[in-house]
Write an enzyme that holds these catalytic residues in place. Structure first.
Site, PDB file in Angstrom:
ATOM      1  CB  CYS A 102      -9.979  41.285  -2.579  1.00  0.00           C
ATOM      2  SG  CYS A 102      -9.381  42.683  -1.017  1.00  0.00           S
ATOM      3  CG  HIS A 124     -14.525  37.916  -0.353  1.00  0.00           C
ATOM      4  ND1 HIS A 124     -13.196  37.859  -0.714  1.00  0.00           N
ATOM      5  CD2 HIS A 124     -14.701  39.627  -0.459  1.00  0.00           C
ATOM      6  CE1 HIS A 124     -12.628  38.807  -1.403  1.00  0.00           C
ATOM      7  NE2 HIS A 124     -13.278  39.925   0.050  1.00  0.00           N
ATOM      8  CD  GLU A 173     -19.095  35.510   0.516  1.00  0.00           C
ATOM      9  OE1 GLU A 173     -18.428  34.694  -0.558  1.00  0.00           O
ATOM     10  OE2 GLU A 173     -18.755  35.493   0.811  1.00  0.00           O
ATOM     11  CE  LYS A 176     -10.726  37.335   2.387  1.00  0.00           C
ATOM     12  NZ  LYS A 176     -11.329  35.721   1.416  1.00  0.00           N
ATOM     13  CG  HIS A 189      -9.060  40.311   2.590  1.00  0.00           C
ATOM     14  ND1 HIS A 189      -8.838  39.491   1.828  1.00  0.00           N
ATOM     15  CD2 HIS A 189     -10.296  41.195   2.821  1.00  0.00           C
ATOM     16  CE1 HIS A 189      -9.531  39.572   0.985  1.00  0.00           C
ATOM     17  NE2 HIS A 189      -9.950  40.832   1.232  1.00  0.00           N
ATOM     18  CG  PHE A 219     -11.743  47.998  -1.786  1.00  0.00           C
ATOM     19  CD1 PHE A 219     -12.585  47.199  -1.166  1.00  0.00           C
ATOM     20  CD2 PHE A 219     -11.052  48.691  -0.945  1.00  0.00           C
ATOM     21  CE1 PHE A 219     -13.120  47.363   0.273  1.00  0.00           C
ATOM     22  CE2 PHE A 219     -11.246  48.807   0.518  1.00  0.00           C
ATOM     23  CZ  PHE A 219     -12.048  47.805   1.488  1.00  0.00           C
TER      24      PHE A 219
END
Length: 428
Positions: free
Chosen positions: A177, A317, A328, A350, A355, A414
């Site tokens: 991502c 994010h 975050e 998002k 996402h 990831f």
């Protein structure tokens, strides 16, 4: 324009500006429609229609790009031979190039100094899955001769470079991502060090296919609010239960300042800095406290010469997963300080686009540039239940109008990848 930099030496002294933007999202097939929908708080969630997501799938919802028609930029043969993610990449790049007033290499710039970097977390997974099914059912002789070039993640960059004759640096970033953000950060460095004058950079993804949905659902990463897809993506809300997968693409045209000024380009904003780190902790979970995310943000601020109190907007994010949003938030407060963090708006688009995986950082960079240009900040929707661990200003009451001089865009992937891009408002 063909020298290594303005002062004749390679280095990070070159200023890099944005002269073109393009994006395809579940809210619209261009910047204008997507931006209007974002400001209005429109949600792109709905039942999956790309395939029959029956009751065997734990998650049956997504943010799909609907009514996408690439025929204005691609002919029938190209449409047949390009995976959906590659179609997104080419069409978003075409909008960005048109936005920059270009239809190829800028006048006075050598094609060898015009490059492309477009990232994708998964690439042509739809093509891959369909060809595997064909292999199992009919055997190897039925596999398409275009199978390999259709599914490899770098083909988006390749197709865009072919289309515009860009013979300079050309590759694809693959970092889950963070892919789209890494692509923009890499393009920034390419121009700064004098290896190119103009770069098309971004990300594209089209992974709403059975194997992806099954895989993410198996690891319990996605929301299972199948009955309420419009409100399933709820970043920072206490009842968040996972992300809603989306698809799309974002592209920016980046130029050295001297190149843009020499051709009289309209400058939309400045890419001031980039920070990239690794958690070195876990294949999917963020490190507690967000040390890697903190360092990425600090590096971006330092690289861009931006003080924490100057940051007016952070495109978070903000995935709507329990761990990401909490970590975050803590990282932002640690980097900016409690006072500056509460003064900035930390928005997660998002909540509306879902996402978009490897395209997210690129789409959200376009959004960050629009925020700087217009002084309008999209809301974070679906925030209904306060989480004491997520206590910043997420613009949960609707679009906010205020001037923003500096913005950050966070992307985490990831594997522990962290990227933060810093943008500045452009003053002529």
């Amino acid at each position: 324009m063909s020298g290594p930099s303005e002062n004749g030496t390679a280095g990070a002294s070159r200023r890099v500006v944005v002269t073109g933007i393009g994006m395809i999202t579940p809210l619209g097939s261009d910047v204008t429609s997507s931006w209007a929908a974002l400001l209005a708080g429109t949600n792109g969630g709905g039942p999956i229609t790309h395939f029959d997501a029956d009751d065997r799938f734990a998650t049956r919802i997504a943010c799909e790009v609907r009514d996408f028609d690439p025929s204005g930029d691609l002919n029938k043969r190209e449409i047949r031979r390009y995976d959906r993610f590659a179609q997104f990449a080419v069409v978003a790049a075409a909008e960005a190039m048109a936005s920059a007033g270009l239809d190829g290499c800028p006048p006075g710039v050598s094609p060898q100094r015009f490059g492309v970097i477009i990232g994708s977390g998964i690439g042509g997974v739809d093509t891959y899955e369909s060809q595997v099914r064909k292999l199992v059912k009919f055997g190897p002789r039925r596999i398409s001769p275009f199978f390999v070039p259709m599914f490899i993640p770098n083909i988006g960059s390749g197709l865009v470079s072919i289309r515009y004759g860009a013979q300079g640096p050309n590759h694809s970033t693959v970092s889950a991502c963070s892919s789209g953000a890494h692509a923009i950060g890499d393009a920034l460095r390419v121009i700064q060090r004098g290896d190119a004058d103009v770069m098309v950079a971004g990300g594209a993804e089209a992974a709403i296919v059975p194997i992806s949905i099954a895989g993410f659902a198996s690891m319990k990463a996605m929301s299972r609010r199948n009955d309420t897809p419009e409100t399933a993506s709820r970043p920072f809300d206490a009842t968040r239960d996972g992300f809603v997968i989306g698809e799309g693409a974002g592209c920016l045209v980046l130029e050295s300042l001297d190149t843009a000024e020499a051709r009289g380009a309209r400058i939309l904003g400045e890419v001031a800095g980039c920070g990239a780190t690794a958690d070195a902790y876990h294949i999917t979970a963020p490190v507690p406290g967000g040390a890697g995310a903190q360092q990425a943000m600090r590096l971006a601020l330092e690289d861009g010469g931006i003080a924490p109190e100057e940051v007016g907007y952070i495109n978070a994010h903000g995935t709507s997963t329990p761990y990401n949003d909490e970590v975050e938030t803590a990282a932002i407060k640690a980097v900016l300080g409690e006072e500056a963090a509460r003064a900035a708006i930390v928005g997660s688009t998002k909540s509306m686009t879902g996402h978009t995986l490897g395209a997210a950082g690129a789409i959200e960079s376009v959004i960050s540039v629009m925020v700087l240009m217009e002084g309008r900040i999209p809301p974070t929707t679906n925030y209904e239940h306060p989480d004491p661990e997520c206590d910043l200003d997420y613009a949960t009451d609707g679009m906010v109008e205020r001037p923003v001089e500096a913005a950050l865009s966070n992307s985490f992937g990831f594997g522990g990848h962290n990227v933060c891009l810093a943008f500045r408002r452009w003053h002529a």
